[in-house]
Design an enzyme around this catalytic site. Structure first.
Site, PDB file in Angstrom:
ATOM      1  N   LYS A 265      39.894  39.220  51.291  1.00  0.00           N
ATOM      2  CA  LYS A 265      39.591  39.988  50.236  1.00  0.00           C
ATOM      3  C   LYS A 265      38.100  39.947  49.879  1.00  0.00           C
ATOM      4  CE  LYS A 265      39.164  39.462  45.005  1.00  0.00           C
ATOM      5  NZ  LYS A 265      39.596  38.481  43.742  1.00  0.00           N
ATOM      6  N   ASP A 270      32.871  42.126  41.211  1.00  0.00           N
ATOM      7  CA  ASP A 270      34.134  42.337  40.278  1.00  0.00           C
ATOM      8  C   ASP A 270      33.925  42.491  38.778  1.00  0.00           C
ATOM      9  OD1 ASP A 270      36.628  42.901  39.172  1.00  0.00           O
ATOM     10  OD2 ASP A 270      37.249  40.674  39.677  1.00  0.00           O
ATOM     11  N   LYS A 277      35.635  42.411  32.277  1.00  0.00           N
ATOM     12  CA  LYS A 277      35.539  40.956  32.155  1.00  0.00           C
ATOM     13  C   LYS A 277      34.603  40.706  31.025  1.00  0.00           C
ATOM     14  CE  LYS A 277      36.093  39.401  36.827  1.00  0.00           C
ATOM     15  NZ  LYS A 277      37.195  38.344  37.028  1.00  0.00           N
ATOM     16  N   ASP A 288      32.844  37.542  44.877  1.00  0.00           N
ATOM     17  CA  ASP A 288      34.612  38.040  44.927  1.00  0.00           C
ATOM     18  C   ASP A 288      34.885  38.393  46.452  1.00  0.00           C
ATOM     19  OD1 ASP A 288      36.903  37.222  43.698  1.00  0.00           O
ATOM     20  OD2 ASP A 288      36.680  39.606  42.691  1.00  0.00           O
ATOM     21  N   GLU A 349      42.728  42.745  40.592  1.00  0.00           N
ATOM     22  CA  GLU A 349      42.565  43.854  41.809  1.00  0.00           C
ATOM     23  C   GLU A 349      42.851  43.463  43.242  1.00  0.00           C
ATOM     24  OE1 GLU A 349      39.257  41.581  42.067  1.00  0.00           O
ATOM     25  OE2 GLU A 349      39.967  41.991  40.262  1.00  0.00           O
ATOM     26  N   ARG A 351      44.812  41.332  44.557  1.00  0.00           N
ATOM     27  CA  ARG A 351      45.863  41.380  45.348  1.00  0.00           C
ATOM     28  C   ARG A 351      46.208  42.813  45.848  1.00  0.00           C
ATOM     29  NH1 ARG A 351      48.658  38.828  40.009  1.00  0.00           N
ATOM     30  NH2 ARG A 351      46.470  38.210  40.068  1.00  0.00           N
TER      31      ARG A 351
END
Length: 502
Positions: A265, A270, A277, A288, A349, A351
């Protein structure tokens, strides 16, 4: 980069800025660990007594400096705690030695050379000490003017008690150097600010390393992703001014009989997207992409070590930002596999990008796929900040990875994939949703990813959300910031795969 040498010199005669020795607890008594006999002799056999006077207890993580007496070439002795002393003749645990060496290296930042006279009974001890020292000798100062706010890392580690002419010891030292340097490569990428590290620049870094180490690199830009139908990666990256990338980086060996596919990933920042967030949860989200950094570094390490296994890395790179072009909650994405996914939360996101990359990796029919991701806060709640979770579609494969992680000193725990949680991702609109029930959210994420693994392929998912980025004070060989979590596990997995043991 910190240099590593295996020295034949004695502890009393080697010239260095500092001499590192170990001390341990034996009941209520402080004892000097093997390897430091010459140092203790220079203190007239009173090294332990002097250290006790200074408050040393021998506890792990403890470091005590004292001036060296006449008879030693080094001006400073640094005693590091090793915890409880083992039975006579037994080795200290590898992770104990690794952390002690890391503590010493961190303490000696700013020094040119340190001699490590820690206890070595076998080649594995030397490997652990070398690795810990090299990982502890790390500092990220790229954005500090002339590095004025931080001391430079220890420049050279001289390992005493090893056998420089022994092939096994030389090989262990070379492996430690390569693995530590690649972990530090991952750390540098994780620590790099997101205004400089975004999908295109990350891909460029992979291309540069590919040229240096003979790796085959393929980069799919936004046009290629659109043409190929990578709806998950595009759905996450469309909200950013920095478009996404899918990078394939491959190491091949002519004698390899197996292929290991690693999927990382790579969300270079993010924000959560439209499901933004809150303050307090976005300041460290440059990390991330730690899974992609770990995968990238592992492929390079495999090449440097010349492992007889093919290792292919897939880096799913995107920036998750809110904008007029961003994916909205309620949107439906058509993934590369053809499945449709209703996006209920744009902050789930990772996944989505992983699903496309796993599908693509499956097309090459590798013997196994391992994905690595800072995927869920739920895993941090379950396992804490220092332990990553392992899920798999094969119990034996999950057990093998767990045992490997424990062997190399990375805390991990096997987690289940309860079938009853799958139905909580059912969608009235699409084939499935990107969210299920909140409780067990880390397991739900694993179940989502499992949907995209090719038939008959062993697969494991490492959720490194806890240990990937350390916000507290440094400890052992672990710095503040990016840690390089899972690289050691993945490299050892590649070695075991090459040996036909996995």
């Amino acid at each position: 980069m910190t240099a590593l040498t295996l020295s034949t010199a004695g502890a009393a005669t080697l010239r260095a800025d500092a001499l590192v020795v170990g001390v341990a607890k034996s009941g209520k008594t402080l004892v000097v660990a093997p390897g430091a006999e010459a140092v203790d002799k220079a203190f007239d056999g009173r090294l332990a007594a002097v250290l006790e006077t200074l408050g040393a207890s021998g506890a792990e993580g403890e470091a005590t400096k004292l001036p060296a007496p006449a008879g030693l070439k080094a001006p400073v002795v640094l005693a590091v705690g090793l915890g409880e002393a083992p039975e006579d003749g037994a080795s200290f645990a590898g992770e104990t030695l690794r952390r002690a060496a890391g503590t010493a290296a961190r303490t000696l930042n700013g020094s040119k050379k340190a001699a490590f006279a820690l206890p070595i009974v076998a080649v594995e001890d030397a490997a652990a000490i070398a690795e810990g020292a090299l990982l502890g000798a790390y500092a990220y100062t790229a954005y500090q003017e002339n590095g004025k706010d931080a001391k430079k890392p220890l420049a050279e580690v001289a390992l005493l008690g090893a056998k420089p002419r022994d092939k096994a010891y030389k090989a262990a030292a070379e492996r430690a150097q390569a693995v530590a340097e690649e972990i530090n490569r991952a750390r540098d990428l994780i620590n790099q600010p997101p205004n400089d590290l975004y999908p295109a620049t990350f891909a460029a870094a992979v291309q540069a390393a590919g040229k240096e180490h003979g790796l085959k690199v393929q980069v799919l830009d936004e046009k290629a992703l659109t043409k190929g139908g990578f709806g998950g990666i595009l759905g996450v990256g469309n909200g950013s001014a920095n478009p996404p990338r899918l990078v394939r980086v491959a190491y091949t060996h002519p004698k390899a009989e197996k292929t290991l596919a690693l999927v990382g990933k790579g969300i270079t920042y993010d924000s959560g997207g439209i499901s933004l967030k809150p303050a307090g949860h976005n300041e460290t989200m440059k990390c991330d992409m730690a899974g992609a950094a770990a995968v990238f570094s592992t492929v390079v390490a495999a090449a440097r070590l010349g492992l007889e296994v093919n290792v292919t890395g897939w880096l799913a790179l995107a920036e998750n930002m809110p904008s007029g072009s961003a994916t909205r909650p309620g949107d439906v994405l058509r993934m590369y596999s053809g499945k449709t996914v209703e996006v209920l939360n744009t902050d789930a996101e990772g996944r989505l990008v992983l699903a496309d990359a796993i599908t693509k990796a499956s097309e090459e029919h590798p013997d196994a796929i391992v994905d690595v991701a800072t995927l869920t806060g739920a895993m941090v709640l379950a396992l804490g900040d220092r332990t990553f979770g392992i899920m798999a579609n094969d119990d034996d494969f999950r057990t093998a990875i767990h045992e490997i992680a424990e062997e190399v000193g990375e805390q991990s725990w096997p987690m289940p994939l309860p079938a009853d949680l799958r139905k909580t991702m059912d969608s009235p609109t699409a084939d499935m949703a990107n969210m299920g029930v909140r409780m067990g959210g880390g397991l739900v994420a694993g179940l989502f990813l499992q949907e995209f693994v090719g038939e008959g392929i062993a697969w494991a998912h490492l959720d490194i959300a806890g240990p990937a980025f350390h916000e507290g004070a440094p400890y052992g060989y672990t710095p503040k910031g990016g840690t390089g979590s899972s690289v050691r596990t993945l490299v050892k997995l590649a070695e075991r795969t090459a040996a036909g043991e996995v």
